[in-house]
Enzyme design. Structure first.
Site, short mmCIF file in Angstrom:
data_model
loop_
_atom_site.label_atom_id
_atom_site.label_comp_id
_atom_site.label_asym_id
_atom_site.label_seq_id
_atom_site.Cartn_x
_atom_site.Cartn_y
_atom_site.Cartn_z
N LYS A 32 0.79 -1.39 0.04
CA LYS A 32 -0.15 -0.01 -0.12
C LYS A 32 0.87 1.24 -0.13
O LYS A 32 1.86 1.36 0.36
CB LYS A 32 -0.94 -0.08 1.30
CG LYS A 32 -1.99 -0.90 1.00
CD LYS A 32 -3.16 -0.84 2.17
CE LYS A 32 -4.12 -1.85 1.92
NZ LYS A 32 -5.06 -2.06 3.06
N ARG A 45 -3.13 -9.81 6.18
CA ARG A 45 -3.41 -9.83 4.76
C ARG A 45 -2.43 -9.40 3.85
O ARG A 45 -2.10 -8.25 3.94
CB ARG A 45 -4.86 -9.08 4.40
CG ARG A 45 -5.37 -9.20 3.12
CD ARG A 45 -6.84 -8.39 3.21
NE ARG A 45 -7.41 -8.38 1.65
CZ ARG A 45 -6.89 -7.85 0.47
NH1 ARG A 45 -5.87 -6.80 0.74
NH2 ARG A 45 -7.29 -7.89 -0.57
C1 8Y4 Z 1 -1.28 -2.38 -4.30
C2 8Y4 Z 1 -2.02 -3.37 -4.13
C3 8Y4 Z 1 -1.69 -1.34 -3.45
C4 8Y4 Z 1 -3.03 -3.53 -3.37
C5 8Y4 Z 1 -2.83 -1.28 -2.85
C6 8Y4 Z 1 -3.31 -2.40 -2.82
C7 8Y4 Z 1 -7.98 -4.43 2.92
C8 8Y4 Z 1 -8.94 -5.25 2.46
C9 8Y4 Z 1 -8.24 -4.34 0.75
C10 8Y4 Z 1 -7.50 -4.47 4.04
C11 8Y4 Z 1 -9.39 -6.04 4.73
C12 8Y4 Z 1 -5.45 -3.17 -1.33
C13 8Y4 Z 1 -10.18 -6.07 0.35
C14 8Y4 Z 1 -6.84 -2.65 -0.81
N1 8Y4 Z 1 -7.25 -3.95 1.77
N2 8Y4 Z 1 -9.53 -6.16 3.53
N3 8Y4 Z 1 -9.04 -5.02 1.06
N4 8Y4 Z 1 -8.28 -5.11 5.11
N5 8Y4 Z 1 -9.62 -6.69 5.70
N6 8Y4 Z 1 -4.89 -2.25 -1.98
O1 8Y4 Z 1 -6.75 -3.89 4.74
O2 8Y4 Z 1 -4.92 -4.31 -1.12
S1 8Y4 Z 1 -8.02 -3.83 -1.06
#
Ligand code: 8Y4
Length: 275
Positions: free
Chosen positions: A220, A254
């Site tokens: 992130k 996660r």
């Molecule tokens: C690169 C790759 C940069 C992915 C950003 C991202 C969470 C979540 C997401 C979390 C829970 C993400 C579905 C966002 N984040 N579920 N989901 N907790 N419980 N961004 O922090 O991965 S999606």
């Protein structure tokens, strides 16, 4: 200490890894074809071999500015993958969704946990989660995915997030969700500045302690902002953040980077046992 995820067990006595399996069209180029499905299945099996205790499947992009997805499109993305993986994997599958229709259809195919970034605030989501009798992760978000990063504001981000999560846990329990089936998540990156995210990580122990904590920081922008590095160069920072969270009591991490995070959590777990 153990969560029953539709017959499969999630052991929360030591910190565990939730592997991320994206089935949005931006993660696999051709939506719905056999090669898409095959790639998703191979990736899930690899993550289990690397030590993931649960696999999170999402068909709705929650990135800032991402377009809304219909129930039909979301089901078309996730159901074929769940259908194949649920009987094959030794670990539970989690469904990343906010839609009660998707929760129900995924549960009918054997999903073991509901991961809801809207914390069951969508219409009929509380009732669906209660009826399905599955563990559910309630996440904090300020605003909506479209606008959440515009100007996030808090009095005290840790207190505000803790208060919200306590209220959503109470709402879930009132609706009939078993207390032992609730996990909480501060929602790193969801309506938070970089500073808010680090205040939350530093104050993780102040979140409600009656529930296991799940956290996701992998790749992130809170990592990229400190390193000034793009998403493909954030692995080591993500492992560091996972280690810090687990040392502060997080039960589930996660992550997209399963093998590396599993190693780090083994060291964390040995350290927690040693003190
Ligand atoms: C690169 C790759 C940069 C992915 C950003 C991202 C969470 C979540 C997401 C979390 C829970 C993400 C579905 C966002 N984040 N579920 N989901 N907790 N419980 N961004 O922090 O991965 S999606």
């Amino acid at each position: 200490m153990f969560l029953d995820c539709a017959g499969k067990t999630l052991d929360l006595s030591t910190p565990q890894v939730m592997g991320v399996l994206n089935v949005t069209p931006d993660s696999f180029s051709d939506g719905g074809s056999w090669s898409t499905l095959d790639a998703a299945i191979s990736q899930a099996e690899a993550m289990v071999e690397q030590g993931a205790a649960i696999i999170d499947i999402g068909g709705e992009s929650t990135r800032p500015g991402a377009p809304a997805v219909s129930v039909e499109d979301e089901l078309a993305r996730v159901l074929p993958v769940i259908e194949v993986l649920a009987p094959r994997l030794p670990v539970p599958i989690s469904i990343d969704t906010s839609k009660p229709e998707v929760m129900r259809a995924a549960a009918a195919e054997g999903v073991g946990l509901i991961n809801d970034v809207l914390a069951l605030q969508a219409k009929r989501a509380l009732a669906a989660a209660a009826e399905l009798n599955l563990p559910v992760c309630l996440m904090h978000m300020q605003g909506s995915p479209r606008t959440m990063q515009q100007d996030p504001q808090y009095v005290d981000v840790v207190s505000d997030v803790a208060g919200f999560l306590a209220h959503r846990a109470a709402a879930a329990i009132s609706a009939g969700v078993a207390k032992q089936n609730i996990l909480l998540d501060p929602g790193f990156g969801f309506g938070k500045t970089v500073e808010h995210n680090y205040q939350l990580l530093a104050g993780l122990e102040r979140l409600p302690e009656a529930f296991p904590l799940l956290v996701g920081m992998s790749r992130k922008s809170m990592l990229g902002a400190i390193l000034d590095k793009p998403v493909d160069q954030r692995l080591h920072a993500g492992v560091a953040a996972a280690t810090i969270a687990a040392m502060k009591g997080a039960a589930v991490i996660r992550t997209h980077d399963v093998a590396e995070t599993v190693d780090a959590l083994k060291i964390t777990s040995a350290t927690l046992r040693g003190e």
